[in-house]
Enzyme design. Structure first.
Site, PDB file in Angstrom:
ATOM      1  N   GLY A 246      46.346 -10.674 -14.858  1.00 27.16           N
ATOM      2  CA  GLY A 246      45.948  -9.351 -15.300  1.00 27.16           C
ATOM      3  C   GLY A 246      44.781  -8.816 -14.508  1.00 27.16           C
ATOM      4  O   GLY A 246      44.100  -9.563 -13.788  1.00 27.16           O
ATOM      5  N   GLY A 249      38.576  -7.798 -16.158  1.00 20.61           N
ATOM      6  CA  GLY A 249      37.999  -7.230 -17.366  1.00 20.61           C
ATOM      7  C   GLY A 249      38.935  -7.078 -18.533  1.00 20.61           C
ATOM      8  O   GLY A 249      38.576  -6.454 -19.541  1.00 20.61           O
ATOM      9  N   THR A 250      40.146  -7.632 -18.454  1.00 24.24           N
ATOM     10  CA  THR A 250      41.112  -7.459 -19.539  1.00 24.24           C
ATOM     11  C   THR A 250      41.032  -8.559 -20.592  1.00 24.24           C
ATOM     12  O   THR A 250      41.734  -8.480 -21.602  1.00 24.24           O
ATOM     13  CB  THR A 250      42.537  -7.405 -18.974  1.00 24.24           C
ATOM     14  OG1 THR A 250      42.750  -8.526 -18.099  1.00 24.24           O
ATOM     15  CG2 THR A 250      42.753  -6.117 -18.194  1.00 24.24           C
ATOM     16  N   GLY A 251      40.237  -9.590 -20.375  1.00 22.79           N
ATOM     17  CA  GLY A 251      40.035 -10.593 -21.416  1.00 22.79           C
ATOM     18  C   GLY A 251      40.685 -11.931 -21.154  1.00 22.79           C
ATOM     19  O   GLY A 251      40.961 -12.668 -22.113  1.00 22.79           O
ATOM     20  N   LYS A 252      40.933 -12.311 -19.907  1.00 21.76           N
ATOM     21  CA  LYS A 252      41.576 -13.603 -19.628  1.00 21.76           C
ATOM     22  C   LYS A 252      40.637 -14.754 -19.975  1.00 21.76           C
ATOM     23  O   LYS A 252      41.033 -15.711 -20.647  1.00 21.76           O
ATOM     24  CB  LYS A 252      41.988 -13.653 -18.149  1.00 21.76           C
ATOM     25  CG  LYS A 252      42.993 -12.581 -17.757  1.00 21.76           C
ATOM     26  CD  LYS A 252      43.441 -12.736 -16.320  1.00 21.76           C
ATOM     27  CE  LYS A 252      42.324 -12.447 -15.352  1.00 21.76           C
ATOM     28  NZ  LYS A 252      41.870 -11.030 -15.401  1.00 21.76           N
ATOM     29  N   GLU A 469      34.849  23.264  -8.239  1.00 22.03           N
ATOM     30  CA  GLU A 469      35.298  22.721  -9.518  1.00 22.03           C
ATOM     31  C   GLU A 469      36.136  23.732 -10.297  1.00 22.03           C
ATOM     32  O   GLU A 469      37.066  23.359 -11.026  1.00 22.03           O
ATOM     33  CB  GLU A 469      34.095  22.277 -10.354  1.00 22.03           C
ATOM     34  CG  GLU A 469      33.189  21.270  -9.677  1.00 22.03           C
ATOM     35  CD  GLU A 469      33.929  20.033  -9.215  1.00 22.03           C
ATOM     36  OE1 GLU A 469      34.940  19.663  -9.854  1.00 22.03           O
ATOM     37  OE2 GLU A 469      33.504  19.435  -8.216  1.00 22.03           O
ATOM     38  N   ASP A 544      39.189  14.482  -2.144  1.00 24.08           N
ATOM     39  CA  ASP A 544      40.441  15.120  -2.558  1.00 24.08           C
ATOM     40  C   ASP A 544      41.525  14.920  -1.507  1.00 24.08           C
ATOM     41  O   ASP A 544      42.682  14.624  -1.837  1.00 24.08           O
ATOM     42  CB  ASP A 544      40.211  16.616  -2.786  1.00 24.08           C
ATOM     43  CG  ASP A 544      39.197  16.865  -3.890  1.00 24.08           C
ATOM     44  OD1 ASP A 544      39.077  15.994  -4.763  1.00 24.08           O
ATOM     45  OD2 ASP A 544      38.542  17.917  -3.864  1.00 24.08           O
TER      46      ASP A 544
END
Length: 693
Positions: A246, A249-252, A469, A544
């Site tokens: 994964g 930062g997804t929690g492994k 913008e 851009d």
């Protein structure tokens, strides 16, 4: 054959605390040896004093041993400067030796101070029987005669004692290092895996949210270890390895800690980089030792974090030399599923680079199960926010579901950072609770950076940023297949002078052609607005242009969205991996096809540019009003932009902007900076950064 049950040592009844396993690294540290410090200080002081004494003996004149002739000795005797004379044998030369003390001047000055000095005169009393009588007649009455002498012993002591003291001092200073070096010489190939105990690890599955499928798959491993007969009665067997894949930062790693907190078996944790050393054979030896420890504590779990450090594909190195990392990987492959299979040792590994792992490591029998730990959806984000706000004083008016809908694409680590930043902002403002305003500001700060209101900008720069913008915002509202406009600001934030933020109404799983074409038009809005209303262009659209080019090339080469080139994959050939990267591989298509790809990418971008110019020309009045509102209020919400386009004015204007902090004027004028040559597409201060979906 059922898995043998785990036998844990009984707790200490007196203290009530669980016993500490020997060698797990969690036991009490050894008592300090402060009571032995005085011995070391005394030994060092004695050695230094002795060395200084010998140095003083060698340099001070009253202790210098001077050899002289008999004539010089008689002159000193007649002058009355000889104090003592000793007649002793010298076994090193076979002669007699007159030794003693006399008064010697410190310098050659006429009235120089006299100090005691030593002398020695070699004589042969067998040849001169009347020498003692002559000494008595010269003025010295008594010569002490000795038959034995240990002068040679003292000479040896004086010569070698400083060396012995110096060696002893060095040994004492480096004794601990020598001991540790001796231990490490025999334990260098030992595994660095650390055993985690339940009393130290407080993380459980209750602390893991937003990844229910991954948690369910890993909870099966824990249930099997607790009750193996439940699964073995139908002939099933536990997976030997589980690979968690994964984004960062997804929690492994958090899942691994939760498994350690839930499982009633020994849990070893180690990093993939701990196997790699500068010495040959150490990595493979540590792998073997790690599985040997696991076999002794079976059934057990071994967690290898960042396994791509040791599990990269073989055959990607340079030259034909010995590759230490490949030998480590070979040892890992054999231990996981070789001739001598380790029963009861389950490997759990985590990585975010599955593409560089060796295929032999991924096959069933080694890693039987792959657990995908993806970015959380809107429901998962709300659950994660609830977990991280347990210990935070949150106001009752805070809607965590609204924050979850406004944070698409955020990982669990980013959501934890949002909660922490919101708490810090509330504390900075002396609030008793964290309100919705702090959460909104923390969300924008984590993703796009902090506002820089103190940055000095000229009116021309503000006007150019406002038009840029406004072009993005106008096209985003007008086009039907775009993400919802969230906020437009000309306040510098992070690396940009201004920002237009888009937030999708729901999580995006697939990229549709109509959405990508509209996103290209929105990306072109900033450059078109500058050209139409300012009569010139600047480098502010560099990001851009880069994003538009990448999107158009992906549409042509990867997604098959080009009518001219068809549904053909035109990516590079990844069969030749070089250090885990696609370098040196062929493109897989001809030069003519490459020219067609470039032409199609250019056509998509130019078509979006023309469409953007057409829409902005049609809505010039709305562009002017949006720009004026941005210059006045600096930050507008999406509803304000929609009100201007639909009604020609804002129905509910925003509050007045905050004034920048005032700085005292400098006492002396600041030096003028030399002109800087602008760089092309340097990723610096770039206005108009649309929010990633």
């Amino acid at each position: 054959m059922p898995t043998p049950p785990v036998k844990f040592p009984k707790p200490n009844r007196a203290s009530g605390k669980p016993p500490v396993r020997k060698g797990d690294g969690n036991g009490p540290s050894p008592a300090p040896v402060g009571d032995q410090n005085w011995r070391g200080i005394l030994l060092i002081s004695l050695a230094l004093f002795t060395l200084l004494a010998f140095f003083w003996v060698a340099t001070h004149p009253n202790l210098v041993q001077q050899k002289m002739t008999l004539a010089r000795l008689f002159d000193l005797i007649r002058a009355g400067k000889v104090e003592t004379i000793v007649n002793e044998p010298d076994y090193s030369t076979g002669l007699r030796m007159f030794t003693g003390t006399y008064k010697a001047p410190v310098s050659n000055a006429p009235n120089a101070q006299e100090v005691d000095a030593n002398f020695e005169v070699p004589v042969d009393l067998e040849l001169d029987k009347n020498l003692l009588t002559e000494i008595n007649e010269a003025g010295y009455k008594k010569v002490v005669e000795t038959e034995t002498s240990n002068n040679w012993v003292w000479q040896i002591v004086i010569n070698f004692l400083p060396i012995v003291l110096f060696v002893g001092l060095m040994y004492f200073l480096f004794r601990q290092q020598i001991r540790m070096a001796g231990k490490s010489a025999f334990s260098f190939g030992k595994s660095k895996a650390r055993m985690m105990t339940r009393d130290r690890n407080k993380v459980t599955f209750k602390d893991v949210a937003g990844i229910d499928e991954a948690k369910e798959e890993l909870s099966e491993i824990v249930e099997f270890l607790k009750d193996p007969r439940r699964f073995q009665r139908l002939g099933g067997r536990i997976p030997k390895g589980v690979l968690m894949i994964g984004p960062p930062g997804t929690g492994k790693t958090l899942l691994a800690k939760a498994i350690a907190g839930e499982a009633d078996v020994p849990f070893f944790s180690i990093s993939g980089s701990d196997f790699v050393e500068m010495f040959v054979g150490v990595g493979a030896s540590r792998v073997r030792d790690m599985f040997e420890q696991g076999k002794k504590n079976a059934p057990c779990l071994i967690f290898i974090d960042e396994i791509d450090a040791v599990g990269r594909s073989r055959g990607t190195g340079m030259g034909g030399g010995h590759d230490e990392r490949e030998q480590t990987l070979n040892a890992l492959l054999v231990e996981m599923d070789g001739i001598e299979t380790q029963e009861g040792v389950i490997i759990i590994a985590a990585t975010n680079r599955k593409d560089v792992l060796d295929p032999a490591l991924l096959r069933p029998g080694r890693f039987d199960r792959e657990v995908r730990v993806n970015l959380p959806d809107v429901r998962g984000r709300e659950q994660i926010l609830h977990v991280h706000t347990r210990n935070v004083k949150v106001a009752k008016s805070v809607d965590l579901g609204l924050i979850a809908r406004g944070t698409p694409g955020y990982s669990g680590a980013e959501l934890a950072n949002v909660v922490n930043e919101a708490a810090l902002l509330a504390a900075k403002r002396n609030k008793d609770e964290v309100t919705q305003m702090e959460f909104e500001e923390a969300r924008d700060k984590v993703r796009w950076g902090r506002e820089r209101r103190s940055m000095a900008m000229t009116e021309e720069e503000k006007k150019a940023t406002a038009y840029h913008e406004a072009g993005h915002a106008l096209l985003n509202v007008l086009l039907p297949h775009t993400d919802s406009l969230h906020k437009v600001s000309i306040i510098p934030r992070g690396p940009s002078l201004g920002v237009t933020m888009f937030l999708p109404e729901k999580d995006k799983i697939s990229a549709w052609k109509r959405e990508e074409l509209d996103s290209l038009i929105v990306l072109m809005g900033g450059r078109v607005a500058e050209e139409m209303f300012l009569g010139d262009v600047c480098s502010g659209a560099a990001m851009d242009i880069r994003m538009a080019t990448n999107t158009a090339r992906a549409m042509v080469c990867d997604w098959g969205m080009s009518d001219k080139l068809g549904m053909i994959h035109y990516g590079d050939d990844s069969s030749m991996n070089f250090f885990g990267r696609d370098m040196g591989g062929s493109r897989g298509y001809s030069e003519k096809t490459a020219e067609a790809i470039d032409a199609e990418v250019l056509n998509l971008v130019n078509s979006a540019y023309e469409k953007a110019k057409e829409l902005i020309s049609t809505h010039r009045d709305a562009m002017e009003k949006i720009t004026a509102a941005l210059l006045e209020y600096e930050t507008l919400d999406g509803k304000h932009i929609r009100d201007i386009i639909e009604h020609g004015r804002m129905l509910t204007p925003p509050p007045a902007p905050l004034l920048p902090p005032s700085n005292p004027p400098p006492k002396e004028p600041l030096p003028v900076n030399p002109p800087v040559k602008p760089k092309e597409d340097d990723g610096g201060l770039l206005p108009g950064l649309p929010a990633p979906a």
